[in-house]
Scaffold this active site. Structure first.
Site, PDB file in Angstrom:
ATOM      1  N   ASP A 267       0.825  -1.195   0.000  1.00  0.00           N
ATOM      2  CA  ASP A 267       0.000   0.000   0.000  1.00  0.00           C
ATOM      3  C   ASP A 267       0.866   1.254   0.000  1.00  0.00           C
ATOM      4  OD1 ASP A 267      -2.926   0.954   0.383  1.00  0.00           O
ATOM      5  OD2 ASP A 267      -1.944   1.868   2.110  1.00  0.00           O
TER       6      ASP A 267
ATOM      7  N   HIS B 112      -7.502  -6.585   0.252  1.00  0.00           N
ATOM      8  CA  HIS B 112      -6.400  -5.624   0.240  1.00  0.00           C
ATOM      9  C   HIS B 112      -5.268  -5.967   1.202  1.00  0.00           C
ATOM     10  CE1 HIS B 112      -4.388  -1.744   0.044  1.00  0.00           C
ATOM     11  NE2 HIS B 112      -4.613  -1.532   1.325  1.00  0.00           N
TER      12      HIS B 112
END
Length: 299
Positions: free
Chosen positions: A109, A277
Site C-alpha cells: 500500500d 487488500h
C-alpha cells in the site's frame, strides 16, 4: 509460528533525514526492508515475522507520520515533507544505519508507493522488490472512474485542505481506523487483537490525523510531479519486481495491475491472490509462498 514474535523484538528509533523513524530489526541473512500501508504500522507484518526473520535480516519501519515514527510539523504549501521521495530517503538512511547498503524490499500500500520511488531514486541499492496491492500512483489517479472513487473515497477526502479531514478523524481516530480497515473485503476478521490495539494506540497520537492527510496530499500533488518527470525522462524500475494484489480487492477490479507495472518496469511478474487488500494479514501463507519463490535461495 508465533504471531506475536514481532512485538518481542525491541523497537528502535533512528534519527535520519530530520525525523525519528521507528523500526524493529530481527533475524539473520540477506537484508529485507518491510514497509506498511495505511492506516497501519509495521505491526502489519506480525503474522510473517517469525518466518521472515528465520531467513532474512528484517527491518520493519514505521513510515514518517505513522506508528511510532516522527510526525513533522506544518510547513509551507507543497507537502514535500511527506513526498514519497522524502520518505524513500528515510528508508535508505535507516538501512545505512544498520549497515545495509543494498537490500530487498517487501512493501504494502503506502509503503509500496515509497518503494516505487526508492527503486527510481536509489536503484543501485535495491536488489529485488515485491509490491502488494497497488498500481502506479499516477495511473490510478489518471484512470479514476466513479467506481474507483467511490471505493477509494479516502484518496479524495484526505487531500481536502486542512483542518477539515483532520478535525473529523481526530474526533474519534479509532472509529476512522476501524471504518477504513473494516470496510474492505474481509471486514475486521483478519486483524488480531494485538495488532488492532497497536494500530489504535498509534492513531490516538495528536498529530496522526494531520500526518496521514499530508501523506495523501503529497501523493496527489508533488508525487505526481515526480512521477511525470520520471516518465518524461524514460526512467523505469530496473530491479526484478513482483506485484501481487488481492483478487477480491479494489485495485485489481479497476486496473490492469500487471500491464501497468510492465509499462514502468523492466522485469515484472505477478498475480492476484485469493484475498482482499490486506494481503499480509488476510493471506500470510499464500504470501509466504510468493516470498520463497521470489527469493528462492534467500538472496
Amino acid at each position: 509460528m508465533s504471531e506475536i514474535s514481532l512485538f518481542n523484538d525491541r523497537l528502535q528509533h533512528f534519527h535520519v533525514n530530520g525525523v525519528d523513524i521507528a523500526a524493529r530489526v530481527g533475524g539473520t541473512g540477506p537484508a529485507l526492508l518491510l514497509m506498511h500501508g495505511h492506516p497501519q504500522s509495521h505491526a502489519m507484518w506480525h503474522k510473517l515475522w517469525a518466518r521472515l526473520t528465520n531467513r532474512y535480516t528484517c527491518v520493519a519501519i514505521d513510515l514518517r507520520g505513522y506508528g511510532d515514527s516522527g510526525m513533522p510539523a506544518d510547513e509551507p504549501a507543497g507537502h514535500e515533507a511527506f513526498s514519497k521521495r522524502t520518505m524513500a530517503v528515510d528508508a535508505v538512511e535507516v538501512m545505512r544505519c544498520i549497515g545495509c547498503e543494498t537490500f530487498g524490499v517487501l512493501a504494502h500500500d503506502r509503503g509500496a508507493r515509497v518503494a516505487h520511488r526508492l527503486a527510481l531514486d536509489h536503484a543501485e541499492r535495491i536488489e529485488r522488490m515485491m509490491l502488494l496491492d497497488i498500481a502506479p500512483t499516477l495511473d490510478m489517479y489518471e484512470g479514476t472512474t466513479r467506481g474507483f472513487a467511490q471505493a477509494y473515497y479516502h484518496w479524495f477526502w484526505l487531500i481536502q485542505p486542512a483542518p477539515f479531514p483532520e478535525q473529523l478523524i481526530g474526533s474519534d481516530p479509532a472509529f476512522y481506523l476501524r471504518s477504513v480497515m473494516g470496510g474492505r473485503h474481509a471486514g475486521l476478521a483478519p486483524f488480531t487483537g494485538h495488532a488492532m490495539a497497536e494500530y489504535e494506540r498509534c492513531a490516538r497520537h495528536p498529530h496522526w490525523a494531520h500526518a496521514i492527510c499530508e501523506d495523501y496530499r503529497a501523493a496527489a500533488t508533488i508525487d505526481l510531479e515526480h512521477d511525470r518527470a520520471d516518465r518524461g525522462q524514460g526512467n523505469r524500475v530496473d530491479c526484478p519486481l513482483r506485484v501481487l494484489w488481492g483478487g477480491k480487492g479494489v485495485v485489481g477490479r479497476y486496473f490492469d495491475v500487471l500491464d501497468l507495472w510492465r509499462r514502468q518496469a523492466s522485469q515484472v511478474d505477478g498475480r492476484a491472490l485469493d484475498c482482499g487488500h490486506y494481503i499480509a494479514e488476510e493471506a500470510p501463507d499464500a504470501l509466504w509462498v510468493e516470498i520463497e519463490s521470489f527469493w528462492p535461495s534467500g538472496d
